[in-house]
Design a protein around this motif. Structure first.
Motif, PDB file in Angstrom:
ATOM      1  N   THR A  63       0.854  -1.185   0.000  1.00 44.97           N
ATOM      2  CA  THR A  63       0.000   0.000   0.000  1.00 44.97           C
ATOM      3  C   THR A  63       0.889   1.234   0.000  1.00 44.97           C
ATOM      4  OG1 THR A  63      -1.795  -1.126   1.179  1.00 44.97           O
ATOM      5  CG2 THR A  63      -1.780   1.280   1.259  1.00 44.97           C
ATOM      6  N   PHE A  64       0.537   2.186  -0.868  1.00 45.36           N
ATOM      7  CA  PHE A  64       1.267   3.455  -0.957  1.00 45.36           C
ATOM      8  C   PHE A  64       0.523   4.510  -0.140  1.00 45.36           C
ATOM      9  CE2 PHE A  64       1.657   1.166  -4.966  1.00 45.36           C
ATOM     10  CZ  PHE A  64       3.028   1.185  -5.222  1.00 45.36           C
ATOM     11  N   LEU A  78       3.852   0.275   2.591  1.00 47.79           N
ATOM     12  CA  LEU A  78       3.660  -0.706   3.659  1.00 47.79           C
ATOM     13  C   LEU A  78       3.249  -2.052   3.081  1.00 47.79           C
ATOM     14  CD1 LEU A  78       3.388   2.120   5.096  1.00 47.79           C
ATOM     15  CD2 LEU A  78       1.902   0.982   6.753  1.00 47.79           C
ATOM     16  N   LYS A  79       3.418  -3.103   3.867  1.00 48.52           N
ATOM     17  CA  LYS A  79       3.064  -4.455   3.440  1.00 48.52           C
ATOM     18  C   LYS A  79       1.565  -4.579   3.215  1.00 48.52           C
ATOM     19  CE  LYS A  79       6.670  -6.615   6.313  1.00 48.52           C
ATOM     20  NZ  LYS A  79       6.898  -7.495   7.474  1.00 48.52           N
ATOM     21  N   GLY A  80       1.197  -5.347   2.198  1.00 51.33           N
ATOM     22  CA  GLY A  80      -0.202  -5.675   1.957  1.00 51.33           C
ATOM     23  C   GLY A  80      -1.105  -4.460   1.962  1.00 51.33           C
ATOM     24  N   GLU A  81      -2.208  -4.539   2.702  1.00 44.39           N
ATOM     25  CA  GLU A  81      -3.141  -3.415   2.820  1.00 44.39           C
ATOM     26  C   GLU A  81      -2.995  -2.724   4.170  1.00 44.39           C
ATOM     27  OE1 GLU A  81      -7.097  -4.160   0.312  1.00 44.39           O
ATOM     28  OE2 GLU A  81      -6.740  -5.766   1.752  1.00 44.39           O
ATOM     29  N   SER A  82      -1.871  -2.917   4.813  1.00 45.67           N
ATOM     30  CA  SER A  82      -1.674  -2.414   6.168  1.00 45.67           C
ATOM     31  C   SER A  82      -1.638  -0.883   6.230  1.00 45.67           C
ATOM     32  CB  SER A  82      -0.375  -2.970   6.751  1.00 45.67           C
ATOM     33  OG  SER A  82      -0.140  -2.451   8.040  1.00 45.67           O
ATOM     34  N   ASN A  83      -2.098  -0.358   7.360  1.00 45.90           N
ATOM     35  CA  ASN A  83      -1.902   1.059   7.663  1.00 45.90           C
ATOM     36  C   ASN A  83      -1.148   1.214   8.980  1.00 45.90           C
ATOM     37  OD1 ASN A  83      -3.801   0.326   9.533  1.00 45.90           O
ATOM     38  ND2 ASN A  83      -5.393   1.752   8.831  1.00 45.90           N
ATOM     39  N   SER A  85       2.267   1.383  11.027  1.00 49.95           N
ATOM     40  CA  SER A  85       3.644   1.796  10.750  1.00 49.95           C
ATOM     41  C   SER A  85       4.657   0.679  10.983  1.00 49.95           C
ATOM     42  CB  SER A  85       4.013   3.008  11.604  1.00 49.95           C
ATOM     43  OG  SER A  85       3.890   2.705  12.978  1.00 49.95           O
ATOM     44  N   SER A  86       4.284  -0.321  11.785  1.00 51.67           N
ATOM     45  CA  SER A  86       5.205  -1.441  12.018  1.00 51.67           C
ATOM     46  C   SER A  86       5.367  -2.302  10.760  1.00 51.67           C
ATOM     47  CB  SER A  86       4.714  -2.312  13.174  1.00 51.67           C
ATOM     48  OG  SER A  86       3.496  -2.953  12.850  1.00 51.67           O
ATOM     49  N   ASP A  87       4.482  -2.121   9.779  1.00 51.57           N
ATOM     50  CA  ASP A  87       4.557  -2.867   8.527  1.00 51.57           C
ATOM     51  C   ASP A  87       5.217  -2.064   7.407  1.00 51.57           C
ATOM     52  OD1 ASP A  87       3.371  -5.275   9.366  1.00 51.57           O
ATOM     53  OD2 ASP A  87       1.371  -4.401   9.212  1.00 51.57           O
TER      54      ASP A  87
END
Length: 207
Positions: A63-64, A78-83, A85-87
């Motif tokens: 995800t941008f 970020l990874k996948g659809e994550s929001n 910050s750890s991703d």
């Protein structure tokens, strides 16, 4: 390149070079056999400044996030659809023009999640001239990991053992920089034209 460069997933690192065609209008990346590899769910930043890159099975890859409304500041990925910050995987910053950067060149620095101090970039993207071809380098070294030529779409060559999903994600950001700069150039032209018309009208009124 013998050593693998993996940012998104090592499964995207293969022992041979990979040719990819990106349709910049649709935000779709195709493989050598015209098979769809990745696509952007929404081709323009939403009000939340969030877009998702999917693979052909509709699995979210990254995800941008563009929270500052200008790629001249930064874009976080970020990874996948994550929001969360750890991703965070990496972020991209456009470097401001200076005497060391020629006017026809745009430089993007790429920092991996662990590189908090940003003393040196982990990757860099150099965009050249009006054709907007570009080269992706490993860190500040001369080692090239991918090249792109813009011929009405992005023709991309990803070097062996380089995460091609990462390169596609980077070039989706380059695409936005390209259109952003095009809009700015158009705006400057319009502004100049308006100024000329205003001057002309002013001269006419003096007669």
């Amino acid at each position: 390149m013998a050593e693998k460069i993996s940012v998104i997933n090592p499964s995207y690192c293969v022992p041979h070079s990979v040719s990819i065609q990106i349709n910049t209008e649709k935000g779709i990346a195709y493989g050598e056999k015209d098979n769809r590899l990745f696509y952007i769910g929404d081709t323009s930043f939403s009000l939340r400044d969030r877009r998702v890159l999917y693979d052909d099975t509709q699995k979210p890859i990254v995800t941008f996030y563009n929270k500052i409304m200008t790629l001249r500041e930064q874009c976080k990925v970020l990874k996948g659809e994550s929001n969360d910050s750890s991703d965070l995987l990496f972020w991209v910053k456009e470097i401001k023009k200076s005497s060391t950067i020629p006017s026809e060149i745009t430089k993007l620095n790429v920092f991996l999640a662990g590189n908090k101090e940003e003393k040196k970039s982990d990757f860099r993207v150099i965009i050249y001239g009006s054709k907007h071809s570009c080269t992706v380098y490993a860190g500040e070294s001369p080692t090239i990991i991918a090249k792109m030529e813009n011929n009405g779409g992005f023709n991309v060559l990803v070097y062996p053992n380089v995460d091609y999903a990462f390169i596609v994600a980077l070039l989706m950001i380059v695409k936005d920089v390209y259109y952003s700069n095009e809009s700015k150039d158009s705006g400057k032209s319009n502004s100049a034209a308006i100024k000329m018309i205003s001057t002309s009208l002013s001269l006419d009124s003096d007669d």
